[in-house]
Design an enzyme around this catalytic site. Structure first.
Site, PDB file in Angstrom:
ATOM      1  N   LYS A   9      60.375 -82.487 -33.048  1.00 56.18           N
ATOM      2  CA  LYS A   9      60.999 -83.457 -32.141  1.00 56.18           C
ATOM      3  C   LYS A   9      60.129 -83.719 -30.906  1.00 56.18           C
ATOM      4  CE  LYS A   9      65.765 -82.325 -33.479  1.00 56.18           C
ATOM      5  NZ  LYS A   9      67.111 -81.942 -32.980  1.00 56.18           N
ATOM      6  N   TYR A  49      70.971 -89.914 -38.395  1.00 61.94           N
ATOM      7  CA  TYR A  49      72.033 -89.278 -37.618  1.00 61.94           C
ATOM      8  C   TYR A  49      73.368 -90.016 -37.787  1.00 61.94           C
ATOM      9  CZ  TYR A  49      68.791 -86.072 -35.239  1.00 61.94           C
ATOM     10  OH  TYR A  49      67.889 -85.069 -34.950  1.00 61.94           O
ATOM     11  N   ASN A 112      65.831 -79.158 -28.914  1.00 60.58           N
ATOM     12  CA  ASN A 112      65.763 -77.907 -29.670  1.00 60.58           C
ATOM     13  C   ASN A 112      64.611 -77.886 -30.669  1.00 60.58           C
ATOM     14  OD1 ASN A 112      66.840 -79.701 -31.460  1.00 60.58           O
ATOM     15  ND2 ASN A 112      68.782 -78.640 -31.746  1.00 60.58           N
ATOM     16  N   HIS A 115      64.119 -80.568 -36.267  1.00 66.00           N
ATOM     17  CA  HIS A 115      65.216 -80.902 -37.182  1.00 66.00           C
ATOM     18  C   HIS A 115      64.897 -80.257 -38.518  1.00 66.00           C
ATOM     19  CE1 HIS A 115      68.010 -83.102 -39.734  1.00 66.00           C
ATOM     20  NE2 HIS A 115      66.992 -83.202 -40.592  1.00 66.00           N
ATOM     21  N   GLU A 126      67.186 -86.677 -47.387  1.00 65.72           N
ATOM     22  CA  GLU A 126      66.305 -86.831 -46.212  1.00 65.72           C
ATOM     23  C   GLU A 126      64.822 -86.929 -46.567  1.00 65.72           C
ATOM     24  OE1 GLU A 126      69.018 -84.849 -42.666  1.00 65.72           O
ATOM     25  OE2 GLU A 126      67.381 -83.665 -43.506  1.00 65.72           O
TER      26      GLU A 126
END
Ligand code: UDP
Ligand code: MG
Length: 153
Positions: A9, A49, A112, A115, A126
């Site tokens: 990320k 998402y 964080n 993913h 995905e």
């Protein structure tokens, strides 16, 4: 063998942790089947998402995920989906166990670092969302025979 999706990320990209995060997965014994940098679009994030679209933090996470390009990675291994989730740690990085990527390097729920697909079914949706067939590679890796016993692969 399973394949799973990881995104490094924007917080990890900004902090210069692309190599460190990638190295965690490589050192574990996971095989990199695909790897690229991408600027995520609104459309791709709405899909990725989609299950969070009614949450108050949805617009924030979308804009966060577009702050820099991300690194998309497809990792392969026995039980790769669960192994990779375990290496990442729980969503809230403050609560993530030491030894996990989020637990060792994060202080935030949003920021964080990574993913990772949360189930085999999710991974199957995905991986092709982020990688074409031509961007995924099947190859023998020299350390395969010492990462697994013969009857584990
Ligand atoms: N997220 C957030 N606030 C929350 C919950 C999630 O900003 O209260 C962000 C966080 O970056 C998380 C992502 O939305 O990684 C996706 O949420 P999910 O519940 O799928 O967590 P994950 O599977 O990434 O652990
Ligand atoms: Mg998730």
């Amino acid at each position: 063998m399973e394949r799973t999706l990881v995104l490094i990320k924007p917080d990890a990209v900004q902090r210069g942790m692309i190599g460190l995060v990638t190295g965690r997965f490589e050192s574990k014994g996971l095989k990199v089947a695909g790897l690229k940098m991408m600027q995520l679009t609104d459309g791709l994030l709405n899909e990725h998402y989609g299950h969070l679209s009614d949450k108050p933090f949805f617009p924030r996470i979308k804009s966060f995920m577009q702050e820099t390009p991300v690194v998309a990675m497809c990792l392969e291994g026995v039980d790769a989906v669960d192994v990779v989730r375990g290496l990442c740690g729980v969503t809230n990085a403050r609560q993530a166990s030491p030894g996990t990527i989020r637990g060792d390097f994060g202080m935030s729920v949003q920021c964080n670092l990574v993913h990772a697909s949360d189930s085999l079914e999710t991974a199957r949706a995905e991986v092709p969302r982020f990688f074409s067939d031509a961007e995924l590679f099947t190859y023998a890796k020299a350390d395969d025979p010492v990462v697994y016993a013969d009857d584990e692969r």
